[in-house]
Write a protein that holds these residues in place. Structure first.
Motif, PDB file in Angstrom:
ATOM      1  N   ARG A 731      -7.134  -7.320  -1.478  1.00 41.41           N
ATOM      2  CA  ARG A 731      -5.722  -7.025  -1.760  1.00 41.41           C
ATOM      3  C   ARG A 731      -5.506  -5.525  -1.940  1.00 41.41           C
ATOM      4  NH1 ARG A 731      -4.102 -10.956  -6.566  1.00 41.41           N
ATOM      5  NH2 ARG A 731      -2.079  -9.963  -6.269  1.00 41.41           N
ATOM      6  N   VAL A 732      -6.441  -4.850  -2.573  1.00 40.47           N
ATOM      7  CA  VAL A 732      -6.313  -3.402  -2.745  1.00 40.47           C
ATOM      8  C   VAL A 732      -6.352  -2.700  -1.384  1.00 40.47           C
ATOM      9  CG1 VAL A 732      -7.483  -1.344  -3.642  1.00 40.47           C
ATOM     10  CG2 VAL A 732      -7.217  -3.363  -5.081  1.00 40.47           C
ATOM     11  N   GLN A 733      -7.227  -3.183  -0.513  1.00 42.70           N
ATOM     12  CA  GLN A 733      -7.287  -2.600   0.837  1.00 42.70           C
ATOM     13  C   GLN A 733      -5.992  -2.830   1.601  1.00 42.70           C
ATOM     14  OE1 GLN A 733     -10.798  -4.514   2.350  1.00 42.70           O
ATOM     15  NE2 GLN A 733     -12.193  -2.955   1.510  1.00 42.70           N
ATOM     16  N   LEU A 734      -5.417  -4.034   1.440  1.00 46.79           N
ATOM     17  CA  LEU A 734      -4.106  -4.289   2.051  1.00 46.79           C
ATOM     18  C   LEU A 734      -3.058  -3.347   1.483  1.00 46.79           C
ATOM     19  CD1 LEU A 734      -3.763  -8.178   2.328  1.00 46.79           C
ATOM     20  CD2 LEU A 734      -3.921  -6.530   4.171  1.00 46.79           C
ATOM     21  N   GLU A 735      -3.145  -3.117   0.170  1.00 48.21           N
ATOM     22  CA  GLU A 735      -2.191  -2.208  -0.463  1.00 48.21           C
ATOM     23  C   GLU A 735      -2.269  -0.821   0.168  1.00 48.21           C
ATOM     24  OE1 GLU A 735      -1.352  -0.226  -4.857  1.00 48.21           O
ATOM     25  OE2 GLU A 735      -2.901  -1.737  -4.607  1.00 48.21           O
ATOM     26  N   GLU A 736      -3.493  -0.348   0.343  1.00 47.49           N
ATOM     27  CA  GLU A 736      -3.661   0.987   0.910  1.00 47.49           C
ATOM     28  C   GLU A 736      -3.154   1.047   2.348  1.00 47.49           C
ATOM     29  OE1 GLU A 736      -7.806   1.629   0.465  1.00 47.49           O
ATOM     30  OE2 GLU A 736      -7.678   2.161  -1.671  1.00 47.49           O
ATOM     31  N   ARG A 737      -3.347  -0.048   3.108  1.00 42.22           N
ATOM     32  CA  ARG A 737      -2.954  -0.055   4.508  1.00 42.22           C
ATOM     33  C   ARG A 737      -1.475  -0.324   4.722  1.00 42.22           C
ATOM     34  NH1 ARG A 737      -7.898  -2.800   5.198  1.00 42.22           N
ATOM     35  NH2 ARG A 737      -6.862  -4.820   5.369  1.00 42.22           N
ATOM     36  N   PHE A 738      -0.836  -1.051   3.790  1.00 44.49           N
ATOM     37  CA  PHE A 738       0.550  -1.479   4.030  1.00 44.49           C
ATOM     38  C   PHE A 738       1.555  -0.894   3.045  1.00 44.49           C
ATOM     39  CE2 PHE A 738      -1.940  -4.667   6.233  1.00 44.49           C
ATOM     40  CZ  PHE A 738      -1.231  -4.832   7.400  1.00 44.49           C
ATOM     41  N   ILE A 739       1.220  -0.815   1.780  1.00 44.23           N
ATOM     42  CA  ILE A 739       2.218  -0.315   0.816  1.00 44.23           C
ATOM     43  C   ILE A 739       2.387   1.189   0.921  1.00 44.23           C
ATOM     44  CG2 ILE A 739       2.722  -0.021  -1.645  1.00 44.23           C
ATOM     45  CD1 ILE A 739       1.597  -2.742  -2.161  1.00 44.23           C
ATOM     46  N   TYR A 740       1.293   1.893   1.148  1.00 45.19           N
ATOM     47  CA  TYR A 740       1.369   3.350   1.160  1.00 45.19           C
ATOM     48  C   TYR A 740       1.421   3.926   2.569  1.00 45.19           C
ATOM     49  CZ  TYR A 740       0.160   2.677  -3.712  1.00 45.19           C
ATOM     50  OH  TYR A 740       0.172   2.266  -5.015  1.00 45.19           O
ATOM     51  N   ALA A 741       1.519   3.071   3.572  1.00 45.36           N
ATOM     52  CA  ALA A 741       1.591   3.552   4.951  1.00 45.36           C
ATOM     53  C   ALA A 741       2.991   4.079   5.267  1.00 45.36           C
ATOM     54  CB  ALA A 741       1.236   2.421   5.915  1.00 45.36           C
ATOM     55  N   SER A 742       3.052   4.995   6.234  1.00 40.21           N
ATOM     56  CA  SER A 742       4.369   5.419   6.728  1.00 40.21           C
ATOM     57  C   SER A 742       4.987   4.268   7.512  1.00 40.21           C
ATOM     58  CB  SER A 742       4.214   6.647   7.627  1.00 40.21           C
ATOM     59  OG  SER A 742       3.534   6.293   8.829  1.00 40.21           O
ATOM     60  N   LEU A 743       6.278   4.375   7.797  1.00 38.95           N
ATOM     61  CA  LEU A 743       6.939   3.305   8.553  1.00 38.95           C
ATOM     62  C   LEU A 743       6.312   3.153   9.933  1.00 38.95           C
ATOM     63  CD1 LEU A 743       9.104   1.167   8.983  1.00 38.95           C
ATOM     64  CD2 LEU A 743      10.731   2.975   9.548  1.00 38.95           C
ATOM     65  N   ALA A 744       5.986   4.270  10.568  1.00 40.22           N
ATOM     66  CA  ALA A 744       5.366   4.205  11.895  1.00 40.22           C
ATOM     67  C   ALA A 744       4.016   3.506  11.821  1.00 40.22           C
ATOM     68  CB  ALA A 744       5.212   5.606  12.469  1.00 40.22           C
ATOM     69  N   GLU A 745       3.218   3.852  10.792  1.00 34.71           N
ATOM     70  CA  GLU A 745       1.911   3.203  10.615  1.00 34.71           C
ATOM     71  C   GLU A 745       2.076   1.729  10.293  1.00 34.71           C
ATOM     72  OE1 GLU A 745      -0.587   7.034   8.843  1.00 34.71           O
ATOM     73  OE2 GLU A 745       0.516   5.694   7.486  1.00 34.71           O
ATOM     74  N   LEU A 746       3.072   1.427   9.482  1.00 33.95           N
ATOM     75  CA  LEU A 746       3.321   0.038   9.097  1.00 33.95           C
ATOM     76  C   LEU A 746       3.676  -0.804  10.313  1.00 33.95           C
ATOM     77  CD1 LEU A 746       3.643  -1.925   6.681  1.00 33.95           C
ATOM     78  CD2 LEU A 746       6.059  -1.269   6.616  1.00 33.95           C
ATOM     79  N   LYS A 747       4.574  -0.283  11.152  1.00 35.25           N
ATOM     80  CA  LYS A 747       4.960  -1.026  12.350  1.00 35.25           C
ATOM     81  C   LYS A 747       3.774  -1.196  13.289  1.00 35.25           C
ATOM     82  CE  LYS A 747       7.936  -1.133  16.387  1.00 35.25           C
ATOM     83  NZ  LYS A 747       8.926  -0.458  17.232  1.00 35.25           N
ATOM     84  N   GLU A 748       2.992  -0.126  13.450  1.00 37.22           N
ATOM     85  CA  GLU A 748       1.851  -0.189  14.354  1.00 37.22           C
ATOM     86  C   GLU A 748       0.849  -1.248  13.906  1.00 37.22           C
ATOM     87  OE1 GLU A 748      -1.699   2.726  16.089  1.00 37.22           O
ATOM     88  OE2 GLU A 748      -0.125   3.534  14.773  1.00 37.22           O
ATOM     89  N   ARG A 749       0.596  -1.331  12.589  1.00 37.14           N
ATOM     90  CA  ARG A 749      -0.379  -2.306  12.091  1.00 37.14           C
ATOM     91  C   ARG A 749       0.122  -3.736  12.216  1.00 37.14           C
ATOM     92  NH1 ARG A 749      -1.798   1.729   7.129  1.00 37.14           N
ATOM     93  NH2 ARG A 749      -3.257   3.025   8.313  1.00 37.14           N
ATOM     94  N   LEU A 750       1.388  -3.945  11.883  1.00 42.55           N
ATOM     95  CA  LEU A 750       1.941  -5.292  12.015  1.00 42.55           C
ATOM     96  C   LEU A 750       2.023  -5.698  13.480  1.00 42.55           C
ATOM     97  CD1 LEU A 750       4.759  -5.150   9.311  1.00 42.55           C
ATOM     98  CD2 LEU A 750       2.694  -6.565   9.242  1.00 42.55           C
ATOM     99  N   GLN A 751       2.431  -4.750  14.339  1.00 45.82           N
ATOM    100  CA  GLN A 751       2.520  -5.041  15.760  1.00 45.82           C
ATOM    101  C   GLN A 751       1.144  -5.371  16.333  1.00 45.82           C
ATOM    102  OE1 GLN A 751       5.504  -4.929  17.922  1.00 45.82           O
ATOM    103  NE2 GLN A 751       3.959  -6.154  18.974  1.00 45.82           N
ATOM    104  N   SER A 752       0.119  -4.650  15.863  1.00 43.08           N
ATOM    105  CA  SER A 752      -1.239  -4.903  16.338  1.00 43.08           C
ATOM    106  C   SER A 752      -1.712  -6.284  15.917  1.00 43.08           C
ATOM    107  CB  SER A 752      -2.173  -3.829  15.790  1.00 43.08           C
ATOM    108  OG  SER A 752      -3.500  -4.078  16.191  1.00 43.08           O
ATOM    109  N   LEU A 753      -1.448  -6.651  14.666  1.00 45.14           N
ATOM    110  CA  LEU A 753      -1.813  -7.993  14.193  1.00 45.14           C
ATOM    111  C   LEU A 753      -1.128  -9.064  15.015  1.00 45.14           C
ATOM    112  CD1 LEU A 753      -1.703  -7.614  10.295  1.00 45.14           C
ATOM    113  CD2 LEU A 753      -3.735  -7.873  11.725  1.00 45.14           C
ATOM    114  N   ARG A 754       0.164  -8.839  15.270  1.00 49.03           N
ATOM    115  CA  ARG A 754       0.944  -9.831  16.010  1.00 49.03           C
ATOM    116  C   ARG A 754       0.454  -9.938  17.458  1.00 49.03           C
ATOM    117  NH1 ARG A 754       6.183  -9.961  18.763  1.00 49.03           N
ATOM    118  NH2 ARG A 754       7.304 -11.883  18.243  1.00 49.03           N
ATOM    119  N   SER A 755       0.205  -8.801  18.089  1.00 48.04           N
ATOM    120  CA  SER A 755      -0.248  -8.807  19.483  1.00 48.04           C
ATOM    121  C   SER A 755      -1.593  -9.500  19.619  1.00 48.04           C
ATOM    122  CB  SER A 755      -0.340  -7.370  20.008  1.00 48.04           C
ATOM    123  OG  SER A 755       0.922  -6.747  19.974  1.00 48.04           O
ATOM    124  N   ASN A 756      -2.512  -9.202  18.693  1.00 49.28           N
ATOM    125  CA  ASN A 756      -3.834  -9.830  18.742  1.00 49.28           C
ATOM    126  C   ASN A 756      -3.733 -11.336  18.563  1.00 49.28           C
ATOM    127  OD1 ASN A 756      -4.995  -7.327  19.078  1.00 49.28           O
ATOM    128  ND2 ASN A 756      -5.474  -7.059  16.906  1.00 49.28           N
TER     129      ASN A 756
END
Length: 763
Positions: A731-756
């Motif tokens: 959960r802490v790793q998710l926090e670092e990747r999603f809560i503190y990410a920029s909007l561009a980084e957030l979209k890229e990560r969610l889009q990557s998860l969805r595409s995969n």
């Protein structure tokens, strides 16, 4: 995603034909494409369309079979001093046609007067009372303009009264024609080569024949009806519109100068929009609220002072008309929503409405529902309902109404528009019949669609392109202003503008250029389009001139986002209140920690298109499993309002806690733990977490007194072996990747998860 309001249809293009026109005429690919789409495939046809003034001439008016007969009768009336009545209609076409005819007849010496029936007391077209009155006043000849082809009984009456009737009209004829002295009508005269003239155009043909020359001085009047009546602007109409707009711009006619004054169009060049959105509504306003005669008097005025006084009256009436339209539109919409949402043809009636403006409201309802619409006004005194209808492509309103002549004693119009009068008691029956008739119409007819002319990139749009497209003007029916789609463009900016934030302004970015877009009434889409989205925008191009600068601008008519959208509500003030306003039928609220302030979605059921993440799961895989193809938007609201994760305790925290449990006297265990938590700044959740970790590792057990104690027989193990510790680290790793990410980084990560995940589903 954001779904467009209409289905965008792209026509197939013959690239060979486009290349041929492009080469032969030395024009751009875009202009060549537009010409092909408008049916001008060969070089000569395209050249004639682009240079209509040089390539075409007006047809000989004597190609009408009965024109000789009409001219002889009118000249005889002039020679014999007969009184001739010009009988018109109360819209722009009828008023301008009346003015054209009056000028032509008076020039050859005819004693002519004009009569326009009152919409409210007489209705559309000829009526027996008016014709009887004319005969009694000594008129021996009546010539109709923009009406008359449906007046069968009225024509018979006039013949009995010994008065000759000449009909000039362009509306759809019925199976039986009136028994008139002569009829000039392009639809029913097979010898005339062009059948799309407006009433003013037909009047101009009579004027041409009577005067023995094309009366260019009347083109400024004839163009008003031609453009305002929405006839196709091709062939002879295009020539009339092109020359007529130039004549209108150069006109010194007091009525035209007065209109320019009240419309604030004294500077700049007049065009088709000047007629359609400025002159036309004001001329129409007279007949919609009262008598249309002041509008005709303004066009015939000989002094600017008289014309300006009348134009100011029309301007005031137009403002009143706008308020009335707004009220009726609201009431009509409420009636439709209450009981007609499943109807294919909307027939709406009320006693409170003004019959003069229901046609405008009908057009607005067609736009809103994409259904044929008829709005009727009940008159309790006469027991009749009077109104107007507007239709859609594929539903011929005049033809469908013609099947109901037994309950429609008086109606007329075109496939796209009609006026009618019937008994109020038959309104419900008309509604039932038309909906029954509409059942045989294909379903796709009732799906709003819009033809797109060009698909462009932001880099394609320039002042030169707009100038090239402008060669197709004037635009109107049959030659619409080109619709373009600027596809998959990056959003540089999107915001609401206007006094009430009801309008939209966007800035689209290309590799080389930027393009501003304005959408009137589209302000609401700001909350539905992420700033990180790529958008496709449909509309028309124009030049924006401001402060001495000229640049392209897109007038937005529809907008679409094809991709998956991510909205950032992580640090937005009052965001939770905003999210609660999302439509419940399309939104799933997700919480992995449990909340009682939102109607949470059952994760065992399919997600809705909009997903609000109020917090994050322990594992990224859980999040990936949610991002199915059906999910169109993710609203990220984690990281606030108590939904974020607490900091992971350090190994020193764990050691201190363990030592405390091992060394503290049993009687002081709770009291000392409170003191220690204050010193170490541990929250209740932190203490509970550390206790759970030690319990899972069997370092702590519950003693006989019910309090926890150290297990002396526990084997040596690492903290990371505890399941809850592993989950917290995830959960802490998710926090670092999603809560503190920029909007561009957030979209890229969610889009990557969805595409995969989608790729896994297809393999």
């Amino acid at each position: 995603m954001y779904h467009a309001k209409k289905r965008w249809v792209y026509p197939e293009t013959d690239t060979t034909a486009v290349e041929r026109l492009q080469t032969e005429l030395n024009i751009s690919e875009q202009l060549a494409t537009l010409l092909i789409q408008r049916g001008h495939r060969d070089v000569e046809a395209a050249k004639a369309f682009l240079h209509v003034e040089d390539e075409l001439t007006f047809h000989d008016p004597y190609l009408f079979e009965q024109m000789n007969k009409v001219v002889d009768r009118l000249k005889r009336a002039a020679d014999d001093g007969e009184m001739v009545l010009i009988y018109g209609d109360y819209d722009v076409d009828g008023v301008s046609a009346s003015a054209v005819m009056w000028h032509a007849l008076t020039e050859i010496g005819v004693m002519a007067e004009c009569y326009i029936p009152n919409r409210f007391t007489e209705g559309y077209g000829p009526n027996k009372e008016a014709f009887s009155w004319a005969a009694g006043e000594g008129f021996t000849l009546i010539i109709t303009v923009d009406c008359g082809i449906s007046g069968i009984e009225e024509a018979t009456l006039l013949k009995e009264l010994g008065v000759d009737l000449i009909i000039t009209d362009h509306h759809e004829p019925k199976e039986t024609l009136p028994d008139a002295f002569a009829i000039i009508h392009p639809h029913i005269d097979p010898s005339y080569p062009y059948d799309k003239l407006a009433g003013a155009g037909v009047a101009l043909k009579v004027a041409h024949a009577v005067l023995g020359r094309m009366p260019e001085e009347l083109l400024d009047l004839a163009v008003l009806g031609t453009i305002a009546d929405l006839v196709p602007l091709d062939g002879e109409n295009r020539l009339l519109a092109k020359l007529g707009l130039k004549a209108l711009d150069d006109s010194k006619r007091p009525g035209i100068l007065a209109l320019r004054e009240v419309c604030a169009l004294t500077d700049g060049t007049l065009n088709e929009e000047s007629v359609g959105f400025a002159f036309g509504p004001r001329i129409n306003a007279a007949g919609r609220l009262d008598s249309a005669m002041p509008a005709l008097q303004m066009l015939l005025a000989e002094s600017v002072e008289e014309a300006l006084e009348l134009a100011q009256k029309l301007d005031k009436q137009n403002k009143e008309r706008q308020d009335i339209v707004k009220t009726i539109a609201k009431e009509a919409t409420e009636l439709v929503e209450a009981s007609m949402t499943d109807d294919r043809v909307l027939v709406v009636a009320s006693e409170r409405w003004n019959p003069g403006v229901v046609g405008i409201v009908a057009s607005r309802l067609v736009e809103a529902y994409y259904r044929p619409v008829i709005l009727l006004c009940h008159d309790p005194k006469t027991g009749k309902a009077k109104g107007s209808g507007r239709s859609i492509d594929g539903f011929d309103l005049f033809k469908e109404l013609s099947q109901n002549e037994d309950i429609l004693p008086h109606f007329g119009g075109h496939p796209a528009a009609a006026g009618m009068t019937l008994l109020s008691e038959n309104v419900a029956e008309l509604r039932r019949r038309l909906n029954e008739q509409a059942e045989s119409i294909p379903d796709e007819t009732f799906v709003a669609r819009v033809n797109v002319d060009l698909k462009l990139d932001v880099n394609d749009v320039s002042l030169d392109l707009i100038a090239e497209i402008g060669k197709l003007a004037p635009f109107g029916m049959g030659n619409p202003s080109p619709r373009v789609v600027v596809a998959d463009a990056r959003l540089r900016d999107i915001r609401q503008i206007g006094r009430d934030n009801t309008h939209l302004k966007v800035q689209l970015a290309g590799d080389k250029r930027e393009l501003d877009g304005i959408g009137f009434g589209y302000g609401h889409v700001v909350s539905e389009i992420s700033k990180m989205a790529n958008v496709s925008v449909m509309g028309s191009l124009q030049v924006n001139e401001w402060n001495g600068m000229r640049k392209p601008q897109l007038m937005i008519q529809d907008i679409r986002v094809d991709g998956f959208q991510v909205f950032d509500y992580r640090g937005k003030k009052n965001s939770l209140d905003e999210l609660k306003q999302l439509p419940g039928d399309t939104t799933s609220f997700i919480s992995f920690q449990g909340r009682d302030d939102f109607p949470l979605h059952d994760l065992d059921t399919p997600l809705k298109p909009f997903v609000v993440l109020l917090d994050l799961p322990d594992e990224e895989e859980v999040l990936a499993d949610m991002l199915t193809e059906d999910v169109e938007r993710i609203y990220c609201a984690f990281g606030q309002g108590g939904s974020f994760f607490e900091k992971l305790p350090t190994r020193e925290d764990f050691r201190t806690y363990y030592v405390h449990m091992a060394t503290c006297e049993r009687k002081n265990l709770r009291e000392n733990l409170i003191r220690l938590s204050i010193e170490r700044k541990w929250s209740k959740n932190t203490i509970q977490f550390m206790h759970q970790v030690f319990s899972e590792l069997e370092f702590l057990v519950t003693m006989e007194d019910g309090l926890p104690g150290v297990n002396p027989e526990a084997p040596k193990r690492d903290l990371t072996e505890a399941p809850c510790y592993k989950r917290r680290v995830g959960r802490v790793q998710l926090e670092e990747r999603f809560i503190y990410a920029s909007l561009a980084e957030l979209k890229e990560r969610l889009q990557s998860l969805r595409s995969n995940k989608m790729q896994e589903a297809y393999t």
